[in-house]
Design a protein around this motif. Structure first.
Motif, PDB file in Angstrom:
ATOM      1  N   GLY A 125      34.328  41.704  43.741  1.00  9.70           N
ATOM      2  CA  GLY A 125      33.702  41.501  45.040  1.00  9.70           C
ATOM      3  C   GLY A 125      34.425  40.482  45.898  1.00  9.70           C
ATOM      4  N   ALA A 126      33.677  39.894  46.841  1.00 10.07           N
ATOM      5  CA  ALA A 126      34.264  39.071  47.894  1.00 10.07           C
ATOM      6  C   ALA A 126      35.030  37.874  47.357  1.00 10.07           C
ATOM      7  N   VAL A 127      34.497  37.194  46.327  1.00 14.52           N
ATOM      8  CA  VAL A 127      35.157  35.985  45.861  1.00 14.52           C
ATOM      9  C   VAL A 127      36.513  36.309  45.219  1.00 14.52           C
ATOM     10  N   VAL A 128      36.614  37.455  44.572  1.00 15.11           N
ATOM     11  CA  VAL A 128      37.893  37.867  43.996  1.00 15.11           C
ATOM     12  C   VAL A 128      38.866  38.235  45.108  1.00 15.11           C
ATOM     13  N   GLN A 129      38.372  38.979  46.099  1.00 14.60           N
ATOM     14  CA  GLN A 129      39.238  39.453  47.174  1.00 14.60           C
ATOM     15  C   GLN A 129      39.740  38.315  48.070  1.00 14.60           C
ATOM     16  N   THR A 130      38.854  37.391  48.421  1.00 17.61           N
ATOM     17  CA  THR A 130      39.204  36.368  49.413  1.00 17.61           C
ATOM     18  C   THR A 130      39.709  35.075  48.798  1.00 17.61           C
ATOM     19  N   ALA A 131      39.451  34.850  47.505  1.00 16.54           N
ATOM     20  CA  ALA A 131      39.819  33.566  46.891  1.00 16.54           C
ATOM     21  C   ALA A 131      40.795  33.729  45.730  1.00 16.54           C
ATOM     22  N   TYR A 132      40.410  34.477  44.693  1.00 11.58           N
ATOM     23  CA  TYR A 132      41.243  34.565  43.501  1.00 11.58           C
ATOM     24  C   TYR A 132      42.574  35.263  43.750  1.00 11.58           C
ATOM     25  N   LEU A 133      42.545  36.456  44.334  1.00 13.30           N
ATOM     26  CA  LEU A 133      43.783  37.218  44.470  1.00 13.30           C
ATOM     27  C   LEU A 133      44.803  36.521  45.370  1.00 13.30           C
ATOM     28  N   PRO A 134      44.398  35.958  46.531  1.00 16.77           N
ATOM     29  CA  PRO A 134      45.388  35.203  47.316  1.00 16.77           C
ATOM     30  C   PRO A 134      45.944  34.002  46.556  1.00 16.77           C
ATOM     31  N   ALA A 135      45.092  33.311  45.791  1.00 15.27           N
ATOM     32  CA  ALA A 135      45.565  32.161  45.025  1.00 15.27           C
ATOM     33  C   ALA A 135      46.550  32.589  43.945  1.00 15.27           C
ATOM     34  N   LEU A 136      46.249  33.664  43.236  1.00 13.78           N
ATOM     35  CA  LEU A 136      47.147  34.134  42.188  1.00 13.78           C
ATOM     36  C   LEU A 136      48.457  34.641  42.778  1.00 13.78           C
ATOM     37  N   ALA A 180      49.945  33.376  45.262  1.00 13.35           N
ATOM     38  CA  ALA A 180      50.727  32.191  45.596  1.00 13.35           C
ATOM     39  C   ALA A 180      51.181  31.414  44.370  1.00 13.35           C
ATOM     40  N   LEU A 181      50.372  31.427  43.303  1.00 13.96           N
ATOM     41  CA  LEU A 181      50.634  30.556  42.163  1.00 13.96           C
ATOM     42  C   LEU A 181      51.208  31.266  40.947  1.00 13.96           C
ATOM     43  N   ALA A 182      50.924  32.549  40.792  1.00 15.86           N
ATOM     44  CA  ALA A 182      51.309  33.254  39.565  1.00 15.86           C
ATOM     45  C   ALA A 182      51.617  34.711  39.891  1.00 15.86           C
ATOM     46  N   GLU A 183      52.677  34.891  40.682  1.00 21.77           N
ATOM     47  CA  GLU A 183      52.970  36.244  41.157  1.00 21.77           C
ATOM     48  C   GLU A 183      53.348  37.192  40.026  1.00 21.77           C
ATOM     49  N   ASP A 184      53.728  36.657  38.872  1.00 19.92           N
ATOM     50  CA  ASP A 184      54.089  37.506  37.738  1.00 19.92           C
ATOM     51  C   ASP A 184      52.891  37.823  36.836  1.00 19.92           C
ATOM     52  N   ALA A 185      51.719  37.297  37.163  1.00 20.68           N
ATOM     53  CA  ALA A 185      50.543  37.562  36.336  1.00 20.68           C
ATOM     54  C   ALA A 185      50.193  39.047  36.363  1.00 20.68           C
ATOM     55  N   GLU A 186      49.771  39.552  35.228  1.00 22.16           N
ATOM     56  CA  GLU A 186      49.298  40.940  35.130  1.00 22.16           C
ATOM     57  C   GLU A 186      47.788  40.913  35.271  1.00 22.16           C
ATOM     58  N   ILE A 187      47.277  41.535  36.333  1.00 19.94           N
ATOM     59  CA  ILE A 187      45.863  41.419  36.676  1.00 19.94           C
ATOM     60  C   ILE A 187      45.153  42.745  36.421  1.00 19.94           C
ATOM     61  N   TRP A 188      44.138  42.679  35.585  1.00 25.75           N
ATOM     62  CA  TRP A 188      43.299  43.827  35.275  1.00 25.75           C
ATOM     63  C   TRP A 188      41.893  43.572  35.806  1.00 25.75           C
ATOM     64  N   GLY A 189      41.159  44.657  36.009  1.00 23.31           N
ATOM     65  CA  GLY A 189      39.795  44.483  36.489  1.00 23.31           C
ATOM     66  C   GLY A 189      38.925  45.668  36.166  1.00 23.31           C
ATOM     67  N   PHE A 190      37.621  45.373  36.113  1.00 19.99           N
ATOM     68  CA  PHE A 190      36.636  46.447  36.009  1.00 19.99           C
ATOM     69  C   PHE A 190      35.511  46.163  36.979  1.00 19.99           C
ATOM     70  N   ASP A 191      35.214  47.139  37.805  1.00 20.70           N
ATOM     71  CA  ASP A 191      34.070  47.104  38.711  1.00 20.70           C
ATOM     72  C   ASP A 191      33.603  48.541  38.857  1.00 20.70           C
ATOM     73  N   PRO A 192      32.322  48.811  38.622  1.00 21.37           N
ATOM     74  CA  PRO A 192      31.870  50.201  38.643  1.00 21.37           C
ATOM     75  C   PRO A 192      31.881  50.842  40.023  1.00 21.37           C
ATOM     76  N   VAL A 193      32.019  50.062  41.099  1.00 21.55           N
ATOM     77  CA  VAL A 193      31.904  50.654  42.439  1.00 21.55           C
ATOM     78  C   VAL A 193      33.146  50.484  43.305  1.00 21.55           C
ATOM     79  N   GLN A 194      34.156  49.701  42.866  1.00 19.36           N
ATOM     80  CA  GLN A 194      35.319  49.530  43.716  1.00 19.36           C
ATOM     81  C   GLN A 194      36.563  49.187  42.912  1.00 19.36           C
ATOM     82  N   THR A 195      37.713  49.477  43.545  1.00 20.85           N
ATOM     83  CA  THR A 195      39.014  49.081  43.018  1.00 20.85           C
ATOM     84  C   THR A 195      39.718  48.257  44.076  1.00 20.85           C
ATOM     85  N   LEU A 196      40.756  47.521  43.669  1.00 17.29           N
ATOM     86  CA  LEU A 196      41.505  46.689  44.608  1.00 17.29           C
ATOM     87  C   LEU A 196      42.996  46.890  44.407  1.00 17.29           C
ATOM     88  N   PRO A 197      43.763  46.891  45.496  1.00 15.95           N
ATOM     89  CA  PRO A 197      45.218  46.945  45.354  1.00 15.95           C
ATOM     90  C   PRO A 197      45.728  45.744  44.561  1.00 15.95           C
TER      91      PRO A 197
END
Length: 353
Positions: A9-20, A22-39
């Motif tokens: 949701g919003a906190v991942v989209q607006t806070a976590y992903l921009p921070a990652l 900037a700070l850890a561009e090589d991180a491999e990011i996985w996620g599960f959400d039953p109603v949405q996906t994110l680029p």
């Protein structure tokens, strides 16, 4: 590093992903959400599939009522560190259940109850002689004398958020990250006591503990009203609080918290004021992506400024950092104690529920 998110949701989209980014561009990011996906986030097909991955970190960012059920599933996995967004639980029954789980040191060592205002640690850094290099001085001045909990006279915290005014003259909330109108209608239990009171308490309690204080905490609520200024009636289990004042003590220090989600157009005050017994006063303030630290003594002010999103600082210190030698158990226990107290205040205000 391989990082998993439950909830996108919003906190991942607006806070976590921009921070990652900037700070850890090589991180491999996985996620599960039953109603949405994110680029940029690799989608797991189920929660079970996500938890079966060899993740280094898991972030639980679901709606608050689901934090504990997801955490219990995650604890059955091999993931070494699980971060749970605030509030770590959403009911007193969940509070008691999690407290029982955390009594096991093996469980407590794997859980971090996260509140990003924990990263607002400049006051204790300054008073302990270790101000982070990111803080840029705005004034000249002598080295600030250290202080401990025995030197603290009182502390005040505030989270006053700007709002908009609609055509009927009624206030409406603004999105915390974008400043755009937030058209959601807030309902209990997501009023200011639990929603933003957690932020201010986390910041202040970490300050007092860093100065040598204990974990004691006592608060009472006064002046509670909804967004239109009407008092919350006992038995009202629907209307969210828009404003509240909480008074009491933390670590034996007199404490006042001012919470207001509808302070007015352009009105914003987010931070703390610490008064020392020798007359010195320290202020930590934030607006947007900038923060200021002020040290007042005998009419003279020393000031510092820090740039960057607060979540970026928090993620660098927690999600991406090595686990402290002593673990995160103390911080998690404090976040749980705070949420339990705030939930209790809502019970006192509205009646048992």
């Amino acid at each position: 590093m391989k990082i998993g998110f439950v909830g996108l949701g919003a906190v991942v989209q607006t806070a976590y992903l921009p921070a990652l980014a900037a700070l850890a561009e090589d991180a491999e990011i996985w996620g599960f959400d039953p109603v949405q996906t994110l680029p940029g986030v690799i989608q797991a097909q189920s929660l079970e599939a996500l938890l079966a991955l060899p993740l280094d970190r898991l972030v639980i960012a679901t709606p608050s009522l689901l934090h504990l059920p997801v955490l219990e599933q995650a604890l059955a996995s091999s993931i070494p560190l699980i971060l749970v967004e605030k509030p770590v639980v959403a009911s007193l029954a969940q509070h008691d259940r999690l407290r029982a789980l955390l009594a096991d040191p093996a469980v407590a060592g794997r859980v971090l109850a996260l509140d990003h205002w924990m990263a607002r640690s400049a006051v204790q850094q300054l008073l302990c002689g270790e101000l982070d290099a990111g803080w840029q001085p705005l004034t000249d001045g002598a080295r600030v004398r250290p202080a401990t909990i025995l030197d603290v006279a009182e502390v005040e915290g505030f989270l006053l958020e700007p709002c908009g005014i609609d055509a009927q003259g009624h206030p409406f909330a603004l999105n915390f990250a974008t400043g755009e109108p937030d058209k959601r209608i807030f309902h209990h239990p997501d009023g200011v006591i639990l929603d933003i009171g957690t932020h201010v308490l986390a910041m202040i309690r970490e300050l007092l503990v860093a100065l040598g204080g204990d974990d004691s905490l006592h608060l009472a609520a006064e002046g509670v009203s909804d967004r239109l200024g009407n008092p919350i009636e006992r038995g009202d289990l629907s209307t969210a609080e828009g404003r509240a004042c909480l008074r009491g003590e933390a670590a034996g220090v007199p404490l006042t918290l001012w919470l207001d989600k509808y302070a007015g157009p352009g009105v914003e005050k987010k931070g703390l004021s610490l008064l020392l017994k020798d007359g010195r006063r320290l202020e930590l303030l934030r607006s947007g992506n900038q923060a200021w630290l002020h040290h007042h003594e005998n009419g003279l002010v020393q000031s510092w400024q820090l740039e960057g999103p607060l979540y970026r600082h928090c993620i660098a210190q927690t999600l991406l950092a090595p686990v402290p030698v002593a673990g995160w158990g103390g911080a998690t226990a404090r976040r749980l104690r705070e949420v339990g107290l705030l939930l209790g205040l809502q019970q006192d205000l509205r009646g048992p529920h």
